[in-house]
Motif scaffolding. Structure first.
Motif, short mmCIF file in Angstrom:
data_model
loop_
_atom_site.label_atom_id
_atom_site.label_comp_id
_atom_site.label_asym_id
_atom_site.label_seq_id
_atom_site.Cartn_x
_atom_site.Cartn_y
_atom_site.Cartn_z
N THR A 28 68.28 91.50 56.32
CA THR A 28 68.79 90.57 55.32
C THR A 28 67.68 90.20 54.35
OG1 THR A 28 68.24 88.69 56.75
CG2 THR A 28 70.47 89.62 56.93
N GLY A 29 68.07 89.74 53.17
CA GLY A 29 67.09 89.34 52.17
C GLY A 29 66.55 90.53 51.39
N PRO A 30 65.85 90.27 50.30
CA PRO A 30 65.31 91.34 49.46
C PRO A 30 64.32 92.22 50.21
CG PRO A 30 65.23 89.22 48.33
CD PRO A 30 65.56 88.94 49.75
N ALA A 31 64.26 93.50 49.83
CA ALA A 31 63.34 94.44 50.48
C ALA A 31 61.89 94.01 50.29
CB ALA A 31 63.56 95.84 49.92
N THR A 32 61.58 93.42 49.13
CA THR A 32 60.19 93.00 48.88
C THR A 32 59.76 91.92 49.85
OG1 THR A 32 61.11 91.55 47.16
CG2 THR A 32 60.11 93.61 46.43
N VAL A 33 60.66 91.00 50.19
CA VAL A 33 60.32 89.94 51.15
C VAL A 33 60.07 90.54 52.53
CG1 VAL A 33 61.16 87.85 52.29
CG2 VAL A 33 61.61 88.21 49.85
N ARG A 34 60.91 91.50 52.92
CA ARG A 34 60.72 92.13 54.23
C ARG A 34 59.43 92.93 54.28
NH1 ARG A 34 66.08 93.58 53.26
NH2 ARG A 34 65.56 95.80 53.26
N VAL A 35 59.08 93.60 53.18
CA VAL A 35 57.81 94.33 53.14
C VAL A 35 56.64 93.36 53.28
CG1 VAL A 35 56.26 95.67 51.65
CG2 VAL A 35 58.67 96.29 51.82
N GLU A 88 63.97 86.47 43.07
CA GLU A 88 64.52 87.80 42.84
C GLU A 88 66.05 87.77 42.76
OE1 GLU A 88 62.86 90.84 45.28
OE2 GLU A 88 61.01 90.71 44.13
N SER A 89 66.68 86.80 43.40
CA SER A 89 68.13 86.70 43.30
C SER A 89 68.57 86.27 41.91
CB SER A 89 68.66 85.70 44.35
OG SER A 89 68.23 84.38 44.04
N ALA A 91 66.87 87.26 39.16
CA ALA A 91 66.32 88.23 38.22
C ALA A 91 67.43 89.06 37.59
CB ALA A 91 65.32 89.14 38.91
N ASP A 92 67.16 89.56 36.38
CA ASP A 92 68.10 90.46 35.72
C ASP A 92 68.10 91.80 36.45
OD1 ASP A 92 68.55 88.51 33.84
OD2 ASP A 92 66.98 89.25 32.49
N ALA A 93 69.10 92.60 36.19
CA ALA A 93 69.24 93.89 36.87
C ALA A 93 68.04 94.79 36.63
CB ALA A 93 70.52 94.59 36.41
N ASP A 94 67.49 94.77 35.40
CA ASP A 94 66.37 95.65 35.10
C ASP A 94 65.05 95.10 35.64
OD1 ASP A 94 66.30 93.51 33.40
OD2 ASP A 94 65.80 94.65 31.60
N GLU A 95 65.05 93.87 36.18
CA GLU A 95 63.85 93.28 36.75
C GLU A 95 63.95 93.17 38.27
OE1 GLU A 95 63.50 89.50 34.90
OE2 GLU A 95 62.59 90.30 33.08
N ASP A 96 65.00 93.75 38.84
CA ASP A 96 65.26 93.60 40.28
C ASP A 96 64.07 94.05 41.11
OD1 ASP A 96 66.66 93.06 42.61
OD2 ASP A 96 67.47 95.09 42.71
N GLY A 97 63.48 93.12 41.85
CA GLY A 97 62.37 93.44 42.74
C GLY A 97 61.01 93.57 42.09
N GLU A 98 60.94 93.48 40.75
CA GLU A 98 59.68 93.74 40.06
C GLU A 98 58.63 92.68 40.38
OE1 GLU A 98 56.99 95.88 37.88
OE2 GLU A 98 58.98 96.41 38.61
N ALA A 99 59.02 91.42 40.43
CA ALA A 99 58.06 90.36 40.73
C ALA A 99 57.46 90.56 42.12
CB ALA A 99 58.74 88.99 40.63
N GLY A 100 58.30 90.92 43.07
CA GLY A 100 57.81 91.15 44.42
C GLY A 100 56.88 92.34 44.49
N VAL A 101 57.18 93.40 43.75
CA VAL A 101 56.32 94.58 43.72
C VAL A 101 54.94 94.21 43.18
CG1 VAL A 101 55.94 96.81 42.60
CG2 VAL A 101 58.18 96.27 43.58
N ILE A 102 54.91 93.38 42.15
CA ILE A 102 53.64 92.95 41.57
C ILE A 102 52.81 92.20 42.61
CG2 ILE A 102 52.59 91.40 39.88
CD1 ILE A 102 54.95 92.10 38.01
N LEU A 103 53.45 91.28 43.34
CA LEU A 103 52.75 90.51 44.36
C LEU A 103 52.22 91.42 45.46
CD1 LEU A 103 51.83 87.96 45.81
CD2 LEU A 103 54.18 87.69 46.65
N ILE A 104 53.05 92.34 45.94
CA ILE A 104 52.63 93.24 47.01
C ILE A 104 51.49 94.14 46.54
CG2 ILE A 104 53.38 95.21 48.40
CD1 ILE A 104 56.15 93.76 48.53
N ALA A 105 51.56 94.61 45.29
CA ALA A 105 50.50 95.45 44.76
C ALA A 105 49.17 94.69 44.71
CB ALA A 105 50.87 95.96 43.36
N GLN A 106 49.21 93.43 44.29
CA GLN A 106 47.99 92.62 44.25
C GLN A 106 47.44 92.41 45.66
OE1 GLN A 106 46.21 91.87 41.80
NE2 GLN A 106 47.44 91.66 39.95
#
Length: 229
Positions: A28-35, A88-89, A91-106
């Motif tokens: 459950t929840g966004p993939a970025t949160v689970r990662v 992320e819930s 976020a717009d469709a074209d931004e889906d998960g992008e904020a989380g990816v940025i955090l994980i990359a950092q």
């Protein structure tokens, strides 16, 4: 500062793999949160709770400069993530998960710096290959005795590092004084002084992480607050 493209691609790969694995109701929840939670368990092991919390907080601060949407996200005292799912819930469709990816990359970028590329990538690969298995207790009486025997040597090593950190900062201060005395050399000397102070700060974080990762509970108090100057 944005992480290198290679690190960002690694973050996207982890999120994509987690999204593909979401085939049961337990996911459950966004993939970025689970990662992030998987990384917290995996990367938090070698650095300890405090070490991971410090690096995650720094990663969030860096990520906010790229994505202001992360201003509502917080890192708790135990390193857990709060608020990313809500961000992320919305976020717009074209931004889906992008904020989380940025955090994980950092976050990955900081661990690549402080643990080294080989160690970090090995831990991440272990994360990819994890399965639900029952493991035997990791610690034994012999392990405990060995840790107790190693504690004095570890404490001495950390004390030596603290002395070197203090010396670096002292040299930096002296160079800044010289810069004030010699205006013609001010710019170059100020740059050298800043570089020395940056090295001292990196050693601060390295010492904090290593002390949390390998320190025994019986080891002498190494004035942890000094590492966070």
């Amino acid at each position: 500062m944005a992480p290198p493209q290679k690190t960002r691609d690694l973050a996207r790969s982890l999120v994509a793999s987690e999204a593909d694995a979401a085939t049961t109701a337990l996911h459950t929840g966004p993939a970025t949160v689970r990662v992030y939670e998987r990384l917290r368990r995996q990367l938090g092991a070698p650095v300890g709770v405090d070490g991971f919390q410090a690096l995650a907080s720094r990663a969030l601060a860096l990520a906010r400069s790229e994505s202001p949407r992360l201003s509502a996200v917080q890192i708790t005292a135990n390193g857990a993530l709060r608020g990313l799912g809500e961000v992320e819930s919305q976020a717009d469709a074209d931004e889906d998960g992008e904020a989380g990816v940025i955090l994980i990359a950092q976050l990955l970028g900081l661990f690549l710096t402080f643990l080294g590329e080989a160690t970090t990538l090995r831990l991440i690969e272990d994360l990819r290959l994890q399965a639900e298995v029952v493991t035997e207790p990791a610690s034994t009486a012999a392990d405990a005795n060995q840790s107790a025997a190693d504690a004095p040597a570890m404490a001495m090593a950390f004390e030596d590092l603290l002395l070197e950190i203090d010396r670096l900062r002292s040299v930096s201060d002296h160079i800044e004084t010289l810069a004030e005395r010699h205006p013609g050399m001010e710019e170059g000397l100020a740059s050298v002084a800043g570089n020395l102070r940056s090295i001292a700060t990196v050693l601060d974080v390295f010492t904090l992480i290593r002390s949390k990762a390998g320190g025994s509970q019986e080891a002498p108090d190494l004035e942890t607050n000094r590492y966070m100057n």
